[in-house]
Design a protein around this motif. Structure first.
Motif, PDB file in Angstrom:
ATOM      1  N   VAL A 112       0.930  -0.978   0.005  1.00 19.65           N
ATOM      2  CA  VAL A 112       0.054  -0.084   0.087  1.00 19.65           C
ATOM      3  C   VAL A 112       0.792   1.243   0.092  1.00 19.65           C
ATOM      4  O   VAL A 112       0.527   2.123  -0.575  1.00 19.65           O
ATOM      5  CB  VAL A 112      -1.024  -0.042   1.079  1.00 19.65           C
ATOM      6  CG1 VAL A 112      -1.938   1.242   1.193  1.00 19.65           C
ATOM      7  CG2 VAL A 112      -1.991  -1.145   0.995  1.00 19.65           C
ATOM      8  N   ASP A 113       1.987   1.271   0.681  1.00 20.35           N
ATOM      9  CA  ASP A 113       2.738   2.161   0.780  1.00 20.35           C
ATOM     10  C   ASP A 113       3.562   2.683  -0.557  1.00 20.35           C
ATOM     11  O   ASP A 113       3.637   3.809  -0.941  1.00 20.35           O
ATOM     12  CB  ASP A 113       3.916   2.248   1.973  1.00 20.35           C
ATOM     13  CG  ASP A 113       4.748   3.280   2.013  1.00 20.35           C
ATOM     14  OD1 ASP A 113       4.609   4.484   2.494  1.00 20.35           O
ATOM     15  OD2 ASP A 113       5.879   3.019   1.724  1.00 20.35           O
ATOM     16  N   LEU A 114       3.810   1.739  -1.144  1.00 21.25           N
ATOM     17  CA  LEU A 114       4.408   1.875  -2.429  1.00 21.25           C
ATOM     18  C   LEU A 114       3.357   2.325  -3.564  1.00 21.25           C
ATOM     19  O   LEU A 114       3.599   2.920  -4.366  1.00 21.25           O
ATOM     20  CB  LEU A 114       5.100   0.474  -3.069  1.00 21.25           C
ATOM     21  CG  LEU A 114       5.852   0.588  -4.279  1.00 21.25           C
ATOM     22  CD1 LEU A 114       6.968   1.784  -4.295  1.00 21.25           C
ATOM     23  CD2 LEU A 114       6.542  -0.812  -4.663  1.00 21.25           C
ATOM     24  N   ALA A 115       2.136   1.788  -3.418  1.00 18.71           N
ATOM     25  CA  ALA A 115       1.078   2.294  -4.351  1.00 18.71           C
ATOM     26  C   ALA A 115       0.704   3.536  -4.232  1.00 18.71           C
ATOM     27  O   ALA A 115       0.762   4.351  -5.362  1.00 18.71           O
ATOM     28  CB  ALA A 115      -0.171   1.355  -4.011  1.00 18.71           C
ATOM     29  N   ARG A 116       0.770   4.193  -2.870  1.00 17.89           N
ATOM     30  CA  ARG A 116       0.440   5.483  -2.483  1.00 17.89           C
ATOM     31  C   ARG A 116       1.625   6.461  -3.242  1.00 17.89           C
ATOM     32  O   ARG A 116       1.379   7.409  -3.898  1.00 17.89           O
ATOM     33  CB  ARG A 116       0.295   5.784  -1.086  1.00 17.89           C
ATOM     34  CG  ARG A 116      -1.027   5.442  -0.458  1.00 17.89           C
ATOM     35  CD  ARG A 116      -0.738   5.414   0.877  1.00 17.89           C
ATOM     36  NE  ARG A 116      -2.083   5.340   1.771  1.00 17.89           N
ATOM     37  CZ  ARG A 116      -2.867   6.093   1.876  1.00 17.89           C
ATOM     38  NH1 ARG A 116      -2.770   7.163   1.397  1.00 17.89           N
ATOM     39  NH2 ARG A 116      -4.147   5.647   2.369  1.00 17.89           N
ATOM     40  N   LYS A 117       2.989   6.022  -3.038  1.00 18.99           N
ATOM     41  CA  LYS A 117       4.161   6.639  -3.591  1.00 18.99           C
ATOM     42  C   LYS A 117       3.880   6.640  -5.138  1.00 18.99           C
ATOM     43  O   LYS A 117       4.343   7.736  -5.565  1.00 18.99           O
ATOM     44  CB  LYS A 117       5.347   5.969  -3.235  1.00 18.99           C
ATOM     45  CG  LYS A 117       5.665   6.195  -1.640  1.00 18.99           C
ATOM     46  CD  LYS A 117       6.997   5.626  -1.149  1.00 18.99           C
ATOM     47  CE  LYS A 117       7.131   5.823   0.408  1.00 18.99           C
ATOM     48  NZ  LYS A 117       8.504   5.098   0.657  1.00 18.99           N
TER      49      LYS A 117
END
Length: 448
Positions: free
Chosen positions: A66-71
């Motif tokens: 999720v963190d990478l998707a947001r970034k």
């Protein structure tokens, strides 16, 4: 002369991973090994691997994903939809539902409407992504151990566990970047064919709708209404056909569960990959990524996978064809630009754009309705000959759906059948059972 130190025992001896772990153990030996005795420092190896891992449940780390998707989404502007955009989406979906009332026997499936930013789309679809992605990830992570004999599995348990979690971390990065890229392209929560939001939540992504409209010589308000019609039609179908959502998701799961390990192929790829990789660097994410990109865990399609894929592609084509047909009905005589928009959407879905390719990377297969036009023709022909009730009644049970062979001759589906007559509940159950079971020497069961 002093006895030579014993070579470390390789628990993978005689298995496809013998070369991989023989080099992995031996590569840590020598002067740099523990105590300078030529023995591998397994604690060092385990420490290197463990240092890159964070505790998480399941086959991959969803916090990382999720963190990478947001970034990924944040790499371009992603403003929250304005109140005017929220109102425009709600109005378009309300009008779309009104138009669809006259086209299908299924009632409205929309309970709430929303306009989402791309980041909101990531978060709002996460629960369904977990259902779709985890079976494939679990099989990928588990493939390393399931290809080994039981005795080798027991001896190599700690190392396999750490490598499995390392692979899970890499999969999380792949999933996160994939979902983030997909969020930059999707037009709604139903855009990939499988509804990615909770039932009844009709949602569009205004930023992506605007980008899609920019490539067309059509007013943006027409584009918004047309896409709202498609979203509302998807919602009606999935609400009116309770088994359909699970049927599609189940086909994805069946594909993952059909993964089989090509033992000889993996052995060859392992040996090739290990020639160019220092085993002491297995704790390095880049080295592990190189192994994965080299196809170390790439499995061939099994008969079970091919059957699941065929069922999935046919059902997706039928879903998209039905949506195409009812939206065509709804816009006839009302929206002069509908034909142009229909062709743009058909081309986008049938040819498979970046979004479909990204989805294929995430779940291990392509969700692309190649037969969309044939399916739309089939549904339209059936409605013309037998009416809306007959067309929609085909969705009563998955075994009643047209097959891939029916799509080869869409005008001939149920050609000899007549419009349905009024049946009692008992008569209907008997006829449906007869159709599904086929000829049988024994009497059908009365159990539901």
């Amino acid at each position: 002369m002093a006895d030579e130190p014993e070579e470390p025992q390789n628990p993978f001896k005689g298995t496809p991973f013998e070369q991989f772990f023989a080099q992995g153990l031996g590569g840590m030996a020598g002067p740099g090994g523990a105590g300078g005795q030529g023995m591998p420092d397994l604690n060092q190896l385990f420490g290197q691997l463990q240092s890159m891992l964070q505790p998480y449940d399941g086959p991959l780390n969803w916090d990382v994903a999720v963190d990478l998707a947001r970034k990924t989404v944040a790499q371009s502007p992603d403003p929250s939809p304005t109140s005017a955009q929220q109102a425009a989406v709600a109005d378009a979906l309300q009008l779309a539902d009104h138009w669809l009332d006259a086209t299908t026997s299924f009632p409205s499936g929309v309970t709430t409407t929303a306009a989402w930013s791309r980041a909101e789309w990531v978060v709002g679809t996460l629960d369904v992504w977990k259902v779709l992605v985890e079976p494939v990830a679990r099989q990928s992570v588990g493939a390393l151990s399931t290809a080994l004999p039981e005795e080798a599995r027991a001896q190599a348990g700690p190392l396999l566990g750490i490598l499995g979690r390392a692979i899970g971390m890499l999969l999380a990065n792949q999933v996160g970047s994939g979902i983030g890229a997909l969020a930059g392209e999707v037009l709604s929560v139903s855009d990939v064919g499988v509804p990615l939001a909770p039932a009844g939540r009709a949602t569009l992504v205004p930023a992506n709708v605007t980008a899609f409209a920019a490539g067309l010589d059509v007013p943006e308000q027409d584009v918004l209404l047309y896409l709202a019609l498609r979203e509302a039609a998807h919602q009606r179908l999935f609400a009116g056909v309770p088994w359909l959502r699970e049927h599609l998701v189940g086909a994805v799961t069946a594909y993952a569960e059909g993964v089989d390990v090509n033992v000889e192929g993996i052995q060859q790829r392992v040996e090739e990959q290990m020639r160019g990789i220092d085993p002491a660097q297995l704790g390095n994410p880049e080295a592990m990524q190189q192994l994965l990109e080299g196809g170390m865990f790439e499995m061939p399609d099994t008969p079970a996978q091919k059957a699941a894929l065929s069922r999935l592609e046919t059902t997706l084509a039928l879903v998209e064809g039905w949506v195409d047909e009812v939206v065509g009905q709804a816009t006839e005589g009302r929206m002069p630009t509908a034909a142009k928009l229909q062709e743009a959407v058909r081309r986008r879905r049938a040819e498979g754009g970046p979004a479909e390719k990204t989805f294929a990377t995430l779940v291990g297969l392509e969700l692309r309705p190649r037969r969309l036009r044939d399916a739309s023709t089939l549904w339209g022909s059936l409605r013309t000959r037998q009416g809306v009730e007959a067309r929609d009644g085909v969705w009563m049970h998955p075994d009643l759906l047209p097959t891939e062979a029916d799509l080869d001759d869409p005008l001939g589906f149920r050609e000899g059948a007549t419009a349905p007559t009024e049946l009692s509940e008992e008569d209907f159950d008997a006829e449906l059972r007869k159709l599904l079971d086929g000829p049988s020497d024994s009497a059908p069961s009365d159990e539901e």
